[in-house]
Design a protein around this motif. Structure first.
Motif, PDB file in Angstrom:
ATOM      1  N   ALA A  19       3.592  -8.734  -7.654  1.00 10.14           N
ATOM      2  CA  ALA A  19       4.737  -8.160  -6.929  1.00 10.14           C
ATOM      3  C   ALA A  19       5.566  -7.297  -7.878  1.00 10.14           C
ATOM      4  O   ALA A  19       5.976  -6.180  -7.523  1.00 10.14           O
ATOM      5  CB  ALA A  19       5.592  -9.254  -6.301  1.00 10.14           C
ATOM      6  N   ILE A  20       5.804  -7.783  -9.094  1.00 12.50           N
ATOM      7  CA  ILE A  20       6.534  -6.990 -10.095  1.00 12.50           C
ATOM      8  C   ILE A  20       5.766  -5.706 -10.391  1.00 12.50           C
ATOM      9  O   ILE A  20       6.356  -4.621 -10.482  1.00 12.50           O
ATOM     10  CB  ILE A  20       6.786  -7.815 -11.376  1.00 12.50           C
ATOM     11  N   GLU A  21       4.447  -5.808 -10.535  1.00 10.53           N
ATOM     12  CA  GLU A  21       3.621  -4.623 -10.796  1.00 10.53           C
ATOM     13  C   GLU A  21       3.718  -3.624  -9.644  1.00 10.53           C
ATOM     14  O   GLU A  21       3.862  -2.417  -9.866  1.00 10.53           O
ATOM     15  CB  GLU A  21       2.169  -5.045 -11.007  1.00 10.53           C
ATOM     16  N   LYS A  22       3.672  -4.109  -8.408  1.00 11.82           N
ATOM     17  CA  LYS A  22       3.744  -3.230  -7.235  1.00 11.82           C
ATOM     18  C   LYS A  22       5.090  -2.508  -7.196  1.00 11.82           C
ATOM     19  O   LYS A  22       5.160  -1.314  -6.892  1.00 11.82           O
ATOM     20  CB  LYS A  22       3.530  -4.048  -5.960  1.00 11.82           C
ATOM     21  N   VAL A  23       6.165  -3.209  -7.508  1.00 10.88           N
ATOM     22  CA  VAL A  23       7.501  -2.615  -7.527  1.00 10.88           C
ATOM     23  C   VAL A  23       7.573  -1.518  -8.592  1.00 10.88           C
ATOM     24  O   VAL A  23       8.083  -0.419  -8.335  1.00 10.88           O
ATOM     25  CB  VAL A  23       8.584  -3.691  -7.753  1.00 10.88           C
ATOM     26  N   LEU A  81      12.412  -6.300  -8.318  1.00  8.97           N
ATOM     27  CA  LEU A  81      11.928  -7.274  -7.349  1.00  8.97           C
ATOM     28  C   LEU A  81      13.053  -8.220  -6.957  1.00  8.97           C
ATOM     29  O   LEU A  81      13.770  -8.732  -7.819  1.00  8.97           O
ATOM     30  CB  LEU A  81      10.764  -8.078  -7.959  1.00  8.97           C
ATOM     31  N   TRP A  82      13.199  -8.444  -5.674  1.00  9.55           N
ATOM     32  CA  TRP A  82      14.180  -9.408  -5.179  1.00  9.55           C
ATOM     33  C   TRP A  82      13.481 -10.662  -4.668  1.00  9.55           C
ATOM     34  O   TRP A  82      13.863 -11.774  -5.003  1.00  9.55           O
ATOM     35  CB  TRP A  82      15.034  -8.759  -4.090  1.00  9.55           C
ATOM     36  N   ALA A  83      12.430 -10.474  -3.835  1.00  6.27           N
ATOM     37  CA  ALA A  83      11.690 -11.601  -3.274  1.00  6.27           C
ATOM     38  C   ALA A  83      10.329 -11.100  -2.806  1.00  6.27           C
ATOM     39  O   ALA A  83      10.132  -9.900  -2.617  1.00  6.27           O
ATOM     40  CB  ALA A  83      12.460 -12.214  -2.103  1.00  6.27           C
ATOM     41  N   PHE A  84       9.401 -12.038  -2.604  1.00  2.36           N
ATOM     42  CA  PHE A  84       8.083 -11.663  -2.093  1.00  2.36           C
ATOM     43  C   PHE A  84       7.457 -12.876  -1.414  1.00  2.36           C
ATOM     44  O   PHE A  84       7.793 -14.028  -1.710  1.00  2.36           O
ATOM     45  CB  PHE A  84       7.172 -11.173  -3.227  1.00  2.36           C
ATOM     46  N   GLU A  85       6.550 -12.607  -0.489  1.00  5.24           N
ATOM     47  CA  GLU A  85       5.745 -13.646   0.143  1.00  5.24           C
ATOM     48  C   GLU A  85       4.588 -12.968   0.858  1.00  5.24           C
ATOM     49  O   GLU A  85       4.796 -12.019   1.626  1.00  5.24           O
ATOM     50  CB  GLU A  85       6.555 -14.468   1.141  1.00  5.24           C
ATOM     51  N   GLY A  86       3.391 -13.424   0.592  1.00  6.82           N
ATOM     52  CA  GLY A  86       2.215 -12.894   1.268  1.00  6.82           C
ATOM     53  C   GLY A  86       2.055 -11.401   1.039  1.00  6.82           C
ATOM     54  O   GLY A  86       1.859 -10.947  -0.081  1.00  6.82           O
ATOM     55  N   ASN A  87       2.197 -10.630   2.126  1.00  6.15           N
ATOM     56  CA  ASN A  87       2.045  -9.170   2.047  1.00  6.15           C
ATOM     57  C   ASN A  87       3.386  -8.440   2.119  1.00  6.15           C
ATOM     58  O   ASN A  87       3.419  -7.244   2.388  1.00  6.15           O
ATOM     59  CB  ASN A  87       1.118  -8.674   3.157  1.00  6.15           C
ATOM     60  N   ARG A  88       4.474  -9.157   1.854  1.00  4.36           N
ATOM     61  CA  ARG A  88       5.812  -8.562   1.925  1.00  4.36           C
ATOM     62  C   ARG A  88       6.531  -8.668   0.587  1.00  4.36           C
ATOM     63  O   ARG A  88       6.413  -9.666  -0.113  1.00  4.36           O
ATOM     64  CB  ARG A  88       6.643  -9.235   3.007  1.00  4.36           C
ATOM     65  N   ILE A  89       7.300  -7.607   0.311  1.00  9.34           N
ATOM     66  CA  ILE A  89       8.117  -7.555  -0.902  1.00  9.34           C
ATOM     67  C   ILE A  89       9.493  -7.024  -0.525  1.00  9.34           C
ATOM     68  O   ILE A  89       9.598  -6.081   0.259  1.00  9.34           O
ATOM     69  CB  ILE A  89       7.479  -6.635  -1.980  1.00  9.34           C
ATOM     70  N   ALA A  90      10.537  -7.621  -1.093  1.00  9.89           N
ATOM     71  CA  ALA A  90      11.906  -7.119  -0.959  1.00  9.89           C
ATOM     72  C   ALA A  90      12.370  -6.670  -2.341  1.00  9.89           C
ATOM     73  O   ALA A  90      12.125  -7.353  -3.335  1.00  9.89           O
ATOM     74  CB  ALA A  90      12.835  -8.200  -0.417  1.00  9.89           C
ATOM     75  N   VAL A  91      13.007  -5.497  -2.387  1.00  7.85           N
ATOM     76  CA  VAL A  91      13.505  -4.958  -3.650  1.00  7.85           C
ATOM     77  C   VAL A  91      14.962  -4.549  -3.492  1.00  7.85           C
ATOM     78  O   VAL A  91      15.447  -4.299  -2.387  1.00  7.85           O
ATOM     79  CB  VAL A  91      12.687  -3.735  -4.142  1.00  7.85           C
ATOM     80  N   TRP A 113       9.488  -4.260   2.361  1.00  5.50           N
ATOM     81  CA  TRP A 113       8.184  -3.611   2.451  1.00  5.50           C
ATOM     82  C   TRP A 113       7.163  -4.574   3.034  1.00  5.50           C
ATOM     83  O   TRP A 113       7.157  -5.765   2.716  1.00  5.50           O
ATOM     84  CB  TRP A 113       7.668  -3.223   1.073  1.00  5.50           C
ATOM     85  N   GLU A 114       6.240  -4.008   3.842  1.00  5.21           N
ATOM     86  CA  GLU A 114       5.094  -4.767   4.344  1.00  5.21           C
ATOM     87  C   GLU A 114       3.842  -3.944   4.080  1.00  5.21           C
ATOM     88  O   GLU A 114       3.802  -2.757   4.410  1.00  5.21           O
ATOM     89  CB  GLU A 114       5.249  -5.044   5.830  1.00  5.21           C
ATOM     90  N   PHE A 115       2.820  -4.582   3.496  1.00  4.44           N
ATOM     91  CA  PHE A 115       1.597  -3.908   3.082  1.00  4.44           C
ATOM     92  C   PHE A 115       0.422  -4.311   3.957  1.00  4.44           C
ATOM     93  O   PHE A 115       0.375  -5.446   4.448  1.00  4.44           O
ATOM     94  CB  PHE A 115       1.271  -4.255   1.624  1.00  4.44           C
ATOM     95  N   ASP A 116      -0.530  -3.378   4.106  1.00  3.18           N
ATOM     96  CA  ASP A 116      -1.776  -3.732   4.783  1.00  3.18           C
ATOM     97  C   ASP A 116      -2.722  -4.380   3.778  1.00  3.18           C
ATOM     98  O   ASP A 116      -2.379  -4.543   2.588  1.00  3.18           O
ATOM     99  CB  ASP A 116      -2.393  -2.517   5.492  1.00  3.18           C
ATOM    100  N   GLU A 117      -3.900  -4.754   4.233  1.00  2.87           N
ATOM    101  CA  GLU A 117      -4.856  -5.469   3.376  1.00  2.87           C
ATOM    102  C   GLU A 117      -5.372  -4.611   2.220  1.00  2.87           C
ATOM    103  O   GLU A 117      -5.905  -5.136   1.243  1.00  2.87           O
ATOM    104  CB  GLU A 117      -6.035  -5.998   4.212  1.00  2.87           C
TER     105      GLU A 117
END
Length: 159
Positions: A19-23, A81-91, A113-117
């Motif tokens: 999640a940190i990397e994605k942000v 990064l603020w929070a994450f779970e599954g395919n979602r990230i909050a920043v 944010w919501e990501f696809d597969e």
């Protein structure tokens, strides 16, 4: 949404590290100020809410970003990064920019944010507030482009 040939690592489900990397990858992309390159990180049918503007596909995202960076000059962004779970990230994030009259601003915001597969962002919801600042009050002083790894983040800057 997107073809299998379009993949953006890391893929969900996210761990704390990915999640940190994605942000950081998103921050780096936006700091490039290349609207067409940045738009490729989103699904072809991405949905955004950005202030009062709604985007419903990748081309609209690129058009939105072109208008944004034509208006928000010398744009520099930090995301955290603020929070994450599954395919979602909050920043949470802040960026500094000036208008064509030389007035400086720091814009503060939160995004969900919501990501696809395939790791492409399918949904992006942003809330943003602009604060006028004096040029002397700026905190983001790296050369345009990617924020250097040794530049403080939001928490370190007290933002």
């Amino acid at each position: 949404m997107s073809g299998n040939s379009e993949r953006r690592l890391p893929l969900p489900p996210f761990t704390h590290e990915t999640a940190i990397e994605k942000v950081r990858l998103a921050e780096d992309g936006w700091n490039s100020r290349d609207p067409h390159k940045v738009a490729l990180a989103y699904t072809v049918d991405t949905q955004w809410r950005n202030r009062a503007e709604f985007v419903t596909n990748r081309q609209e995202a690129a058009d939105f970003l072109s208008r944004k960076w034509a208006r928000e000059l010398d744009y520099r962004l930090i995301k955290e990064l603020w929070a994450f779970e599954g395919n979602r990230i909050a920043v949470r994030y802040a960026y500094e920019w000036h208008d064509d009259s030389g007035n400086w601003f720091r814009s503060y915001g939160n995004e969900n944010w919501e990501f696809d597969e395939n790791g492409l962002m399918a949904r992006r919801f942003a809330c943003i507030n602009d604060l006028p600042i004096a040029e002397a009050g700026r905190k983001f002083h790296w050369p345009l482009g990617r924020r250097p790894d040794d530049h403080p983040g939001l928490s370190e800057l007290g933002l």
